[in-house]
Write a protein that holds these residues in place. Structure first.
Motif, mmCIF file in Angstrom:
data_model
loop_
_atom_site.group_PDB
_atom_site.id
_atom_site.type_symbol
_atom_site.label_atom_id
_atom_site.label_comp_id
_atom_site.label_asym_id
_atom_site.label_seq_id
_atom_site.Cartn_x
_atom_site.Cartn_y
_atom_site.Cartn_z
ATOM 1 N N ASN A 249 0.233 4.280 -16.866
ATOM 2 C CA ASN A 249 0.295 2.899 -16.971
ATOM 3 C C ASN A 249 0.600 2.165 -15.593
ATOM 4 O OD1 ASN A 249 0.371 3.414 -19.834
ATOM 5 N ND2 ASN A 249 2.609 3.522 -19.946
ATOM 6 N N LYS A 250 -0.118 2.567 -14.724
ATOM 7 C CA LYS A 250 0.325 2.094 -13.516
ATOM 8 C C LYS A 250 -1.168 1.270 -12.633
ATOM 9 C CE LYS A 250 2.659 4.972 -11.254
ATOM 10 N NZ LYS A 250 2.951 6.163 -10.320
ATOM 11 N N ILE A 251 -0.912 0.547 -11.626
ATOM 12 C CA ILE A 251 -1.949 0.037 -10.680
ATOM 13 C C ILE A 251 -1.370 0.048 -9.459
ATOM 14 C CG2 ILE A 251 -3.113 -2.226 -10.030
ATOM 15 C CD1 ILE A 251 -2.639 -3.300 -12.905
ATOM 16 N N ILE A 252 -2.209 0.617 -8.518
ATOM 17 C CA ILE A 252 -1.934 0.778 -7.005
ATOM 18 C C ILE A 252 -2.920 0.019 -6.087
ATOM 19 C CG2 ILE A 252 -0.549 3.161 -7.440
ATOM 20 C CD1 ILE A 252 -3.149 4.254 -6.190
ATOM 21 N N GLY A 253 -2.610 -0.293 -5.127
ATOM 22 C CA GLY A 253 -3.599 -0.816 -4.276
ATOM 23 C C GLY A 253 -2.830 -1.237 -3.105
ATOM 24 N N TYR A 254 -3.873 -2.032 -2.292
ATOM 25 C CA TYR A 254 -3.298 -2.818 -1.197
ATOM 26 C C TYR A 254 -3.985 -4.029 -0.879
ATOM 27 C CZ TYR A 254 -7.293 -0.610 1.257
ATOM 28 O OH TYR A 254 -8.577 -0.240 1.762
ATOM 29 N N SER A 255 -3.225 -4.819 0.206
ATOM 30 C CA SER A 255 -4.117 -6.056 0.407
ATOM 31 C C SER A 255 -3.679 -6.146 2.159
ATOM 32 C CB SER A 255 -3.095 -7.159 0.084
ATOM 33 O OG SER A 255 -3.466 -8.363 0.675
ATOM 34 N N THR A 256 -4.910 -6.799 2.467
ATOM 35 C CA THR A 256 -4.530 -6.702 4.310
ATOM 36 C C THR A 256 -4.760 -8.443 4.503
ATOM 37 O OG1 THR A 256 -7.532 -6.596 4.496
ATOM 38 C CG2 THR A 256 -6.175 -4.521 4.419
ATOM 39 N N LYS A 257 -4.910 -9.072 3.688
ATOM 40 C CA LYS A 257 -4.983 -10.747 4.121
ATOM 41 C C LYS A 257 -3.729 -11.030 4.879
ATOM 42 C CE LYS A 257 -5.224 -15.007 1.523
ATOM 43 N NZ LYS A 257 -6.701 -15.450 2.151
ATOM 44 N N ASN A 258 -4.017 -11.571 5.906
ATOM 45 C CA ASN A 258 -2.844 -12.297 6.635
ATOM 46 C C ASN A 258 -3.283 -13.286 7.743
ATOM 47 O OD1 ASN A 258 -3.844 -11.237 9.807
ATOM 48 N ND2 ASN A 258 -4.338 -9.588 8.310
ATOM 49 N N SER A 259 -2.331 -13.808 8.583
ATOM 50 C CA SER A 259 -2.856 -15.077 9.109
ATOM 51 C C SER A 259 -2.678 -14.862 10.560
ATOM 52 C CB SER A 259 -1.761 -16.028 8.814
ATOM 53 O OG SER A 259 -1.879 -16.223 7.234
#
Length: 744
Positions: free
Chosen positions: A170-180
């Motif tokens: 029942n899990k979601i994992i991930g990553y985001s690299t969005k930055n400024s």
């Protein structure tokens, strides 16, 4: 009802806080430029409802009608924008992902926005969303209607992301690299989301394309949609955490939630905020003042943000936003020292010194990892604003008695930063060669804001000199900084009685106009910057021809119409904010002038400081969505109100003095970390009674226009007698005047 609320203020100050103060802002006009940060004090992760589009710095605006999601955010301001971000959104009905199609109408009447708890009804989906945070984790509580099509969308955003659905857990994992900007190449914000209901539908999402039964997506813009059938009123919980270090550390951070229920997390968060905010108890019969004060106190306790995590062995670790390595020790970020050196950091030194001790350790690490102290960090070095005010932040902490960190390394860092510049950033000193050689930054060498830089570098040099003295450094090492601390005189124009730029031949700008914005100044004009001699007001008074002439120049700030100078460049929000406040050239929405009215304490007319401080508090601050008069800026504009409402303000960080203003409340108690208490009472204090008739400290009459840090930290009983008319005989002698370098 009023009295029951008043009596509870001391016990539960967080009940007076609105996180919506300052959110009625836009690009053209700032009334705070804030968003409702749902977080713990100095927490690593904030959460906010998202009304703006993905990538919009104005993530939440009060006048918006729809919510697109609930975003984990690390944004210090819309001008800097965000990093480490992703969004969660519950929906019902048709299968959607697109941020516009999933958006739901909402009403502030069906919204609860507190520091430790957020709740809103999403009308289009008939879902109530609630949120409670810890420092690095959070729990959502979604209340669904009866439907076979209940979903949760996870949007990892564009600019590089990854999502994986693990249905058996029942899990979601991930990553985001969005930055400024301000991040190393290997930057990632790893997240984990754990649900308490099995999925009957799952889909990865790639570039807005929903891919049923696909569990994984990696690319520019990814996400996931999971779904299930729900009964009317059925509750689904999502436990969320993130890490800048690793996916495994994100799982560790999830353990912050423990076995607590959602309601327990809400209660725990409320307790944390109350504990920290109760260190300042104020009492008043004006509930609006209480709301404004505690809402400002909340904003004073968000930044700088914790950027460290606790590993499996219980050790403090951080991902370095400077070199991309995982290193031991503390790290803090998302603050611009140009703003916050003025009174936010002095506020921490007085009320929360143990937090700033950690922040000073973080500065040691920043220097070791990058070779420079940051001036604007988000999360690493950024190219924003002017000055070298890390010198002030370091010096003030040590002068105020903070210890337990590597001050020798910071001493070396200050000297290095005063004589170098980190290309592409604001760190160090841009134009240091001109400044060191000529005694000012020339206006014809391709470096803008040169007068502002000169004035700040002179103050920064004084801060280095003062710290060096405290550390017992030899005069051979400190004298150069004492000498350069007088460089402010090099841009003073005796005919204009203002600060004016000049070229490398020593010729003043022949086209100078005091009301012209920017150019040689930074977010202001010469009227705003000419009083930025924090460390030597007496020297400035002498330059201007004495106290009478100085006071005339100060008075003039409030007389010259705000509209003047608005043709000097393209319209910017700061100019408009000054104009609409109808206080002449006084631009409180920008930091350079925020100390100015306190300078009447140096020039023999302290009652004018009392008049204008109360005027500023009454006219420019409220507890409403338009509660500020410009950018709030990482707690600085809020901390100004907190200090000023208590009755004193640190005009010159790096001294041990707080300059007297005028107390707003009938009484206040400050509970210091050392166990001592500062008690402030203002007899006969009413809206009309803004003037100090008499002041006593520990029972003895005091005419001095300042209090010392030593006086306060030993515990003090301060009593004011307030009056509707000024006492023009009090605080006017030489012994009553605060510190100036010229007195040394």
């Amino acid at each position: 009802m009023l009295y029951s609320l008043q009596s509870s203020a001391v016990k539960n100050p967080v009940d007076y806080v609105s996180t919506l103060v300052g959110t009625q802002s836009k690009f053209e006009l700032s009334t705070g430029n804030t968003y409702p940060a749902t977080a713990l004090p100095w927490g690593m992760n904030f959460w906010t409802p998202q009304t703006g589009k993905m990538g919009d710095g104005w993530a939440y605006t009060y006048d918006a009608d729809k919510i697109r999601g609930f975003k984990q955010t690390h944004q210090p301001s819309p001008w800097m924008n965000d990093y480490g971000q992703f969004a969660i959104m519950p929906v019902t009905g048709g299968l959607v992902f697109d941020q516009d199609r999933r958006a739901s109408w909402f009403s502030h009447k069906a919204e609860v926005a507190k520091p430790y708890y957020y709740k809103v009804y999403l009308a289009d989906h008939d879902v109530t969303t609630e949120l409670a945070p810890t420092e690095r984790a959070a729990m959502f509580r979604f209340t669904y209607p009866e439907t076979k099509n209940a979903y949760v969308i996870v949007d990892a955003f564009d600019k590089g992301s990854y999502v994986k659905v693990i249905p058996e857990e029942n899990k979601i994992i991930g990553y985001s690299t969005k930055n400024s900007g301000g991040v190393p190449e290997n930057f990632k914000n790893y997240f984990v989301i754990q649900f308490d209901k099995p999925f009957t539908f799952l889909s990865a999402v790639s570039e807005n394309n929903i891919l049923p039964n696909e569990t994984e997506a990696k690319g520019n813009h990814t996400g996931a949609v999971i779904g299930f059938a729900t009964q009317k009123g059925e509750i689904v919980h999502a436990r969320v955490a993130s890490s800048f270090i690793s996916p495994e550390q994100a799982e560790l951070n999830l353990k912050e939630l423990g076995k607590n229920s959602f309601d327990q997390l809400v209660a725990n968060g409320r307790e944390v905020w109350n504990r920290e905010m109760s260190k300042i108890e104020v009492e008043d019969d004006n509930i609006d003042h209480l709301r404004t004060f505690y809402s400002c106190l909340y904003r004073s306790m968000l930044f700088p943000r914790s950027f460290y995590e606790i590993d499996a062995k219980g050790q403090v670790m951080h991902y370095s936003p400077y070199n991309g390595e995982v290193r031991p020790g503390y790290m803090f970020t998302d603050t611009g020292f140009w703003d916050t050196f003025r009174c936010l950091f002095p506020f921490l030194n007085l009320m929360y010194p143990s937090m700033n001790q950690k922040m000073q350790e973080g500065l040691v690490n920043a220097y070791k990892e990058s070779g420079f102290l940051p001036e604007w960090a988000s999360p690493g070095h950024r190219d924003c604003m002017v000055g070298n005010n890390s010198a002030s932040v370091v010096a003030d902490a040590y002068i105020k008695g903070l210890r337990g960190y590597d001050i020798e390394t910071l001493w070396e860092a200050l000297k290095h930063g005063a004589n170098a510049h980190l290309s592409g950033t604001a760190s160090g000193r841009l134009g240091y060669e001109s400044y060191n050689q000529l005694g000012y930054v020339a206006n014809n060498i391709g470096i803008g804001q040169n007068v502002a830089r000169t004035l700040e570098y002179a103050y920064n040099d004084w801060a280095i000199y003062t710290l060096g003295k405290k550390l017992g450094k030899p005069e051979s090492e400190t004298d150069i900084y004492k000498k350069r601390a007088l460089n402010y005189k090099n841009v003073y124009h005796p005919e204009h009685k203002l600060m004016v730029g000049k070229n490398d031949k020593g010729v003043f700008n022949p086209k100078f106009d005091a009301v012209d914005w920017s150019g040689e100044f930074c977010e202001g004009n010469s009227w705003h910057w000419s009083f930025c001699v924090f460390h030597d007001p007496q020297g400035l008074i002498n330059l201007m021809g004495g106290k009478k002439e100085f006071n005339t120049m100060m008075d003039s700030v409030f007389v010259i119409p705000g509209r003047q100078g608005m043709e000097s460049r393209g319209m910017i929000h700061e100019m408009r904010e000054m104009q609409v406040m109808n206080m002449g050239q006084y631009a409180h929405g920008n930091q350079p002038i925020q100390h100015m009215v306190y300078l009447y304490n140096y020039s023999g007319e302290p009652w004018k400081a009392q008049y204008w401080i109360r005027e500023i508090m009454n006219k420019l601050y409220t507890a409403g969505p338009d509660g500020y008069c410009g950018d709030e800026d990482n707690g600085q504009t809020s901390a100004w109100y907190v200090f000023s409402a208590l009755g004193f303000y640190p005009v010159c960080p790096g001294t041990d003095e707080y300059i007297i203003g005028t107390p707003l409340f009938k009484s206040a108690k400050l509970h210091l970390e050392n166990g001592k208490t500062i008690t402030i009472k203002a007899d006969n204090n009413q809206l009309a009674n803004r003037y100090i008739k008499e002041m006593k400290v520990n029972g003895k009459s005091q005419t001095r226009n300042f209090l010392t840090h030593d006086q306060l930290t030993k515990g003090a009983n301060i009593q004011f007698q307030m009056s509707p008319v000024p006492n023009k005989q009090r605080g006017i002698t030489e012994k009553d005047v605060p510190y100036s370098l010229s007195f040394e």
